[in-house]
Structure formats: structure tokens, C-alpha cells
Design a protein around this motif. Structure first.
Motif, PDB file in Angstrom:
ATOM      1  N   UNK A  84       0.837  -1.214   0.000  1.00  0.00           N
ATOM      2  CA  UNK A  84       0.000   0.000   0.000  1.00  0.00           C
ATOM      3  C   UNK A  84       0.861   1.250   0.000  1.00  0.00           C
ATOM      4  N   UNK A  85       1.928   1.220   0.786  1.00  0.00           N
ATOM      5  CA  UNK A  85       2.829   2.365   0.857  1.00  0.00           C
ATOM      6  C   UNK A  85       3.512   2.604  -0.491  1.00  0.00           C
ATOM      7  N   UNK A  86       3.942   1.514  -1.139  1.00  0.00           N
ATOM      8  CA  UNK A  86       4.599   1.629  -2.440  1.00  0.00           C
ATOM      9  C   UNK A  86       3.651   2.236  -3.474  1.00  0.00           C
ATOM     10  N   UNK A  87       2.408   1.796  -3.469  1.00  0.00           N
ATOM     11  CA  UNK A  87       1.425   2.297  -4.441  1.00  0.00           C
ATOM     12  C   UNK A  87       1.047   3.743  -4.135  1.00  0.00           C
ATOM     13  N   UNK A  88       0.898   4.077  -2.844  1.00  0.00           N
ATOM     14  CA  UNK A  88       0.500   5.445  -2.485  1.00  0.00           C
ATOM     15  C   UNK A  88       1.578   6.457  -2.857  1.00  0.00           C
ATOM     16  N   UNK A  89       2.852   6.055  -2.773  1.00  0.00           N
ATOM     17  CA  UNK A  89       3.953   6.975  -3.072  1.00  0.00           C
ATOM     18  C   UNK A  89       4.473   6.850  -4.503  1.00  0.00           C
ATOM     19  N   UNK A  90       4.353   5.673  -5.090  1.00  0.00           N
ATOM     20  CA  UNK A  90       4.924   5.448  -6.417  1.00  0.00           C
ATOM     21  C   UNK A  90       3.924   5.126  -7.508  1.00  0.00           C
ATOM     22  N   UNK A  91       2.637   5.095  -7.156  1.00  0.00           N
ATOM     23  CA  UNK A  91       1.617   4.767  -8.140  1.00  0.00           C
ATOM     24  C   UNK A  91       1.583   3.284  -8.452  1.00  0.00           C
ATOM     25  N   UNK A  92       0.702   2.902  -9.354  1.00  0.00           N
ATOM     26  CA  UNK A  92       0.544   1.485  -9.700  1.00  0.00           C
ATOM     27  C   UNK A  92       1.806   0.903 -10.328  1.00  0.00           C
ATOM     28  N   UNK A  93       2.636   1.753 -10.945  1.00  0.00           N
ATOM     29  CA  UNK A  93       3.873   1.283 -11.566  1.00  0.00           C
ATOM     30  C   UNK A  93       4.848   0.671 -10.576  1.00  0.00           C
ATOM     31  N   UNK A  94       4.715   1.034  -9.291  1.00  0.00           N
ATOM     32  CA  UNK A  94       5.599   0.463  -8.271  1.00  0.00           C
ATOM     33  C   UNK A  94       5.445  -1.052  -8.195  1.00  0.00           C
ATOM     34  N   UNK A  95       4.249  -1.540  -8.523  1.00  0.00           N
ATOM     35  CA  UNK A  95       3.994  -2.992  -8.483  1.00  0.00           C
ATOM     36  C   UNK A  95       4.902  -3.719  -9.481  1.00  0.00           C
ATOM     37  N   UNK A  96       5.053  -3.144 -10.672  1.00  0.00           N
ATOM     38  CA  UNK A  96       5.913  -3.753 -11.688  1.00  0.00           C
ATOM     39  C   UNK A  96       7.351  -3.874 -11.179  1.00  0.00           C
ATOM     40  N   UNK A  97       7.844  -2.824 -10.544  1.00  0.00           N
ATOM     41  CA  UNK A  97       9.224  -2.842 -10.063  1.00  0.00           C
ATOM     42  C   UNK A  97       9.388  -3.749  -8.850  1.00  0.00           C
ATOM     43  N   UNK A  98       8.308  -4.000  -8.122  1.00  0.00           N
ATOM     44  CA  UNK A  98       8.345  -5.024  -7.082  1.00  0.00           C
ATOM     45  C   UNK A  98       8.535  -6.399  -7.707  1.00  0.00           C
ATOM     46  N   UNK A  99       7.861  -6.641  -8.838  1.00  0.00           N
ATOM     47  CA  UNK A  99       8.015  -7.916  -9.547  1.00  0.00           C
ATOM     48  C   UNK A  99       9.442  -8.075 -10.069  1.00  0.00           C
ATOM     49  N   UNK A 100       9.996  -6.993 -10.602  1.00  0.00           N
ATOM     50  CA  UNK A 100      11.357  -7.056 -11.161  1.00  0.00           C
ATOM     51  C   UNK A 100      12.369  -7.412 -10.077  1.00  0.00           C
ATOM     52  N   UNK A 101      12.302  -6.709  -8.937  1.00  0.00           N
ATOM     53  CA  UNK A 101      13.279  -6.967  -7.879  1.00  0.00           C
ATOM     54  C   UNK A 101      13.070  -8.351  -7.275  1.00  0.00           C
ATOM     55  N   UNK A 102      11.840  -8.855  -7.315  1.00  0.00           N
ATOM     56  CA  UNK A 102      11.585 -10.209  -6.806  1.00  0.00           C
ATOM     57  C   UNK A 102      12.188 -11.252  -7.742  1.00  0.00           C
ATOM     58  N   UNK A 103      12.008 -11.070  -9.056  1.00  0.00           N
ATOM     59  CA  UNK A 103      12.558 -12.015 -10.031  1.00  0.00           C
ATOM     60  C   UNK A 103      14.074 -12.065  -9.935  1.00  0.00           C
ATOM     61  N   UNK A 104      14.699 -10.895  -9.879  1.00  0.00           N
ATOM     62  CA  UNK A 104      16.154 -10.850  -9.730  1.00  0.00           C
ATOM     63  C   UNK A 104      16.568 -11.330  -8.340  1.00  0.00           C
ATOM     64  N   UNK A 105      15.767 -10.969  -7.333  1.00  0.00           N
ATOM     65  CA  UNK A 105      16.089 -11.327  -5.962  1.00  0.00           C
ATOM     66  C   UNK A 105      16.031 -12.815  -5.701  1.00  0.00           C
ATOM     67  N   UNK A 106      15.317 -13.560  -6.524  1.00  0.00           N
ATOM     68  CA  UNK A 106      15.275 -15.015  -6.348  1.00  0.00           C
ATOM     69  C   UNK A 106      16.671 -15.612  -6.469  1.00  0.00           C
ATOM     70  N   UNK A 107      17.467 -15.100  -7.404  1.00  0.00           N
ATOM     71  CA  UNK A 107      18.839 -15.595  -7.570  1.00  0.00           C
ATOM     72  C   UNK A 107      19.717 -15.153  -6.408  1.00  0.00           C
ATOM     73  N   UNK A 108      19.531 -13.914  -5.953  1.00  0.00           N
ATOM     74  CA  UNK A 108      20.294 -13.421  -4.799  1.00  0.00           C
ATOM     75  C   UNK A 108      19.953 -14.223  -3.552  1.00  0.00           C
ATOM     76  N   UNK A 109      18.647 -14.495  -3.356  1.00  0.00           N
ATOM     77  CA  UNK A 109      18.204 -15.284  -2.216  1.00  0.00           C
ATOM     78  C   UNK A 109      18.756 -16.700  -2.258  1.00  0.00           C
ATOM     79  N   UNK A 110      18.854 -17.256  -3.453  1.00  0.00           N
ATOM     80  CA  UNK A 110      19.449 -18.586  -3.616  1.00  0.00           C
ATOM     81  C   UNK A 110      20.892 -18.581  -3.118  1.00  0.00           C
ATOM     82  N   UNK A 111      21.672 -17.605  -3.569  1.00  0.00           N
ATOM     83  CA  UNK A 111      23.096 -17.547  -3.238  1.00  0.00           C
ATOM     84  C   UNK A 111      23.322 -17.403  -1.729  1.00  0.00           C
ATOM     85  N   UNK A 112      22.610 -16.474  -1.090  1.00  0.00           N
ATOM     86  CA  UNK A 112      22.851 -16.240   0.336  1.00  0.00           C
ATOM     87  C   UNK A 112      22.391 -17.416   1.193  1.00  0.00           C
ATOM     88  N   UNK A 113      21.348 -18.116   0.749  1.00  0.00           N
ATOM     89  CA  UNK A 113      20.852 -19.260   1.522  1.00  0.00           C
ATOM     90  C   UNK A 113      21.785 -20.464   1.402  1.00  0.00           C
TER      91      UNK A 113
END
Length: 476
Positions: A84-113
Motif C-alpha cells: 500500500x505504501x509503495x502504491x500510495x507513493x509510487x503509483x501502480x507502476x511500483x507494483x511492476x518494479x516489485x516484480x522485477x526486484x523479486x525475479x532478480x532477488x530469487x537468484x540473490x536469495x538462492x546464493x545467500x541461503x
């Protein structure tokens, strides 16, 4: 003065400096490329590795419990208030960038785990403990950096993050039932204390029971809302993508806000790269018995948290008829959106959901910080009592503090942790790649990869007795 210092640091990390945004994107691309886009090309195996995931032993929790514990911390206010905070401050487009960082973050999360599993240790109860401080010390031989990370972790997960979760619970209950915040703070502290005194195993059992139930209930609700507003779905996705790239009427001025808030809140929710989830990964006895198995398990956690649960919150908000003000809004925005769909019943549902979501995070946050007591030789009754007392006080304080104060401290702690952790895991990339190669080769050969120290070249040393050195000693 404290608020000014916190604000100045956050401005460097997240604001005008945007150091962490560039660093997280770099780390995501780095590990995605180095691991050959493992999160996409081996997407199916994330689910396959969960077979036999309920098995555990006297040294560690099961892989399923580790996943649920990781999700306990991930699935909290970031999924409901953070989106809600992301959307209120960044608009609906913030959702797309949440998806992007999650997709990339899956590989980062793999490495650290994977690293969390490899460099784990046994505490005074002969149970597994680990995390970034341990792989920084054992893998990089930088004890000073390990201590720095642990201090940031105690500031974040040991203190401010649980305070922030308690703040969100108290706000939701006050908004819905007009329950005084201090009353909520006392109840949250008492309930959390009754669970955390049992240590990692007690927390893991709690997570195993609660997380699947609350996750399925929330996803089911979002599916119902989607079906109720199915005709609005195409325009919602168009709006997300247009806003994400500054192509709507708000123009380029909103582009920076969408990227910044989407990535910042996406990281806060899925925690990939922050160095938190390796503590849960390290506590497991994986099946198959190889560090890389936990990499796949926790990579699945990033996917479930952001791509599934955060998306559900976004759908609830964007398919509603509420006004997005552009001012910082948290859980009340999600409550208003749910109320627009279900009437007053929606308000009660969100209050119940955030209470469960945030409370599981409060409990899991304790486990992460508690894992680092071993590093300071404080994993004893006195050390745990001292830490637990401070932790419970911060839970009560957070319930009565203001939203901006709590989120500001949480952002700073998360940012500092991430800075140290990303630096460490990038330096340990050769070890991650060698382990992944060993796992894949053994999986192809016999379908049951077992890690043996003699088979893989790693940086630094693991704790003696945790991993077998040769085929004559394959058991832990």
C-alpha cells in the motif's frame, strides 16, 4: 537529532544517493547471470525439492519448517502495509518494479541461503545456527565485518523490525476496533514471549502451523476479488505497465517514484539480499543433504512472498475504487480497499490478516537475531534473557510509536544489513558456483546429491563435524 541522523543515512541509501537500489539490481543481475538464470530455467525444481521437506533430525529443523520460518519473517507488513505504501507513493507502476526486484532477488536469495547452509555451526545445544555473520567470518575471514553485520541485524531484526510489525498490528486494531495501542502492545509482547522462549524449534513449529493457513486464506480472498472485478483486470495491467515506465499522464516525474518505492518495498517484503533468510536456511537439515537444496527452498520463498502474496495485495488495492492520494499510507489503505469490495467485513478481514501476518514476523525476527548470540558467546541463559527483555520492550514501544519513526529506523537497519551482505556474497560467488555445479552434476548422476567437503573447492573453512569430508563419513 536521532531522526535527522536516520533520515540522512536513509537519504544516502534509499533517497538521492539510491546506493542500495543500484546495488540490489546489480546483485540480482550478477547472480542471475552467474547461475544461468536459475530462477527461470529451473523454476520447476523449486517445487520438486520440497519432496521429503518435512524430514528433520536432532540438529536441525526440516526444510519445510525453514521455508515457513523464512516466510514468517517475509510475510508481514511488507505484504499488506508495504505494498500500500509503495502504491500510495509510487503509483501502480511500483507494483511492476516489485516484480522485477523479486525475479532478480530469487537468484540473490538462492546464493545467500546456500552460503548460510554451508557455513552453519552447532550451538551449545548441538543445534544448527548460521547466517551472514558466520559465512563472513568463516568464508572471508573478516571477523570485524561479521560483527558489524550482527550489530546491524540486532538493530534491525532484534529491535526495530519487530517494533514496526507491532506498530502495524496496533494501528489496524485501533482503526477497526478502537483498541488502545498500549493494550495491543502488551498482548503482542506476552504472546510473542510465550513462543520465542522455546527457541528456533518452537518458532519453526509455530510457523509451520500458521503460515500455510494464512497464505492460502489471503490468496483465496484475492482470487474472489479478481473474479468479482474480472472486467477491470486488463485495464489494471495496462495501468501498471504504463505507470512503471512513466507513459501515463503523470509522465516521467512519477517514474523515479515508481522505481524507488517498488524496489524498496519489494526488498522489504521478500528480503532477498538483506541477509535475514540465511538464518532460517542455516537452521535446517536439508533433503537432499546438500547446501544447494536450501538455496532452492528459499528461492521459492521469495517467489511466494512477492510474486504471489504482494501481487494479491496489489490486486485488492488497484481493483478497488479508493483514491490513491500520493501521501504515505500504510495498512489503512489496504483496509479501505478491502472495505470497498466487501463492505465493513473487509475491514475486519484485513485487521485479522495483518495481525496474523505481522505477528508471525515478530516471532521469526526474534529467531534471526537470536541466531547471532552464538557469535558473541551469549547463547546462554543470561544472554538470551537480556536479549529477550530488550526485544519484548521494543515490541511494546513499537505499538505506540508513530509510523514514520518506526519505518525510518527499519529502513536504515535493513539498508545497512543489505550493504554488508551484498558485499560478502559477491566476494563468495566462486563458492556458490562450485556448490551449484556439484549439486547439478550429482543430481544428474544419481538423483540424490550429497555434499562432501572433498568434492568441492570452497573459500575459507566450514565448522569441523558439520559436513562429512569423504565417502566413508557421509552422515552428519
Amino acid at each position: 537529532m536521532v531522526n535527522e541522523i536516520v533520515s540522512a543515512i536513509n537519504n544516502i541509501l534509499w533517497g538521492q544517493g539510491q546506493i542500495l537500489i543500484y546495488l540490489l539490481l546489480f546483485a540480482g543481475f550478477w547472480f542471475s547471470f552467474k547461475l544461468r538464470w536459475i530462477q527461470i530455467l529451473q523454476f520447476k525444481y523449486m517445487f520438486t525439492v520440497m519432496k521429503g521437506s518435512t524430514q528433520s533430525d536432532k540438529s536441525g529443523i526440516s526444510s519445510f519448517q525453514a521455508l515457513c520460518t523464512g516466510l514468517s519473517a517475509r510475510v508481514g507488513t511488507g505484504n499488506l502495509a508495504g505494498v500500500a505504501m509503495a502504491i500510495s507513493l509510487g503509483g501502480s507502476g511500483a507494483v511492476f518494479w516489485m516484480w522485477v526486484i523479486a525475479l532478480l532477488g530469487m537468484a540473490t536469495g538462492f546464493a545467500e541461503s546456500v552460503l548460510g547452509q554451508l557455513y552453519k555451526v552447532r550451538d551449545e545445544h548441538k543445534e544448527f545456527r548460521g547466517g551472514p555473520a558466520y559465512y563472513i567470518r568463516a568464508g572471508l575471514n573478516k571477523p570485524w565485518l561479521a560483527i558489524l553485520f550482527s550489530l546491524c541485524l540486532f538493530l534491525g531484526y532484534g529491535l526495530t523490525f519487530s517494533a514496526m510489525q507491532a506498530n502495524t498490528i496496533a494501528d489496524a486494531l485501533n482503526n477497526t476496533f478502537t483498541i488502545p495501542r498500549e493494550y495491543s502492545g502488551v498482548v503482542i509482547a506476552v504472546l510473542a514471549g510465550s513462543i520465542v522462549v522455546g527457541g528456533m524449534r518452537s518458532i519453526a513449529r509455530f510457523a509451520e502451523l500458521i503460515v500455510p493457513f494464512m497464505g492460502l486464506a489471503f490468496v483465496g480472498t484475492a482470487v474472489v476479488i479478481t473474479l468479482m472485478n474480472i472486467q477491470l483486470l486488463p485495464s489494471m495491467f495496462v495501468d501498471i505497465f504504463y505507470s512503471a515506465f512513466g507513459l501515463n499522464e503523470a509522465g516521467a516525474g512519477a517514474l523515479g517514484a515508481a522505481i524507488k518505492n517498488g524496489i524498496q518495498r519489494g526488498l522489504y517484503s521478500n528480503e532477498a539480499g538483506a541477509g535475514s533468510v540465511p538464518h532460517a536456511a542455516a537452521g535446517a537439515s536439508p533433503v537432499p543433504n546438500h547446501p544447494v537444496a536450501q538455496g532452492y527452498v528459499q528461492m521459492l520463498g521469495v517467489f511466494l512472498d512477492t510474486m504471489v502474496l504482494c501481487s494479491c495485495t496489489a490486486v485488492v488495492i488497484l481493483l478497488s475504487d479508493i483514491n490513491i492520494s500520493g501521501e504515505m499510507e500504510g495498512i489503512r489503505m489496504t483496509q479501505d480497499a478491502m472495505t470497498s469490495h466487501f463492505g465493513s467485513g473487509g475491514n475486519y478481514f484485513v485487521a485479522a490478516a495483518i495481525t496474523l501476518f505481522a505477528f508471525t514476523s515478530v516471532v521469526a525476527n526474534y529467531a534471526y537475531a537470536e541466531s547471532n548470540l552464538h557469535l558473541f558467546k551469549l547463547d546462554n541463559k543470561v544472554g538470551r534473557l537480556f536479549y529477550t527483555s530488550i526485544y519484548l520492550f521494543m515490541v511494546f514501544w513499537g505499538a505506540t510509536a508513530s509510523l514514520k519513526e518506526v519505518w525510518g529506523l527499519a529502513d536504515m537497519a535493513l539498508g545497512l544489513m543489505t550493504l554488508v551482505n551484498i558485499y560478502a556474497i559477491i566476494l563468495l560467488t566462486p563458492t556458490v558456483l562450485n556448490l551449484t555445479k556439484d549439486f547439478r552434476e550429482k543430481l544428474k548422476e544419481n538423483g540424490k546429491p550429497t555434499f562432501l567437503l572433498d568434492d568441492v573447492e570452497i573459500q575459507g573453512k566450514t565448522e569441523p563435524g558439520v559436513w562429512a569430508a569423504n565417502k566413508a563419513k557421509e552422515t552428519l
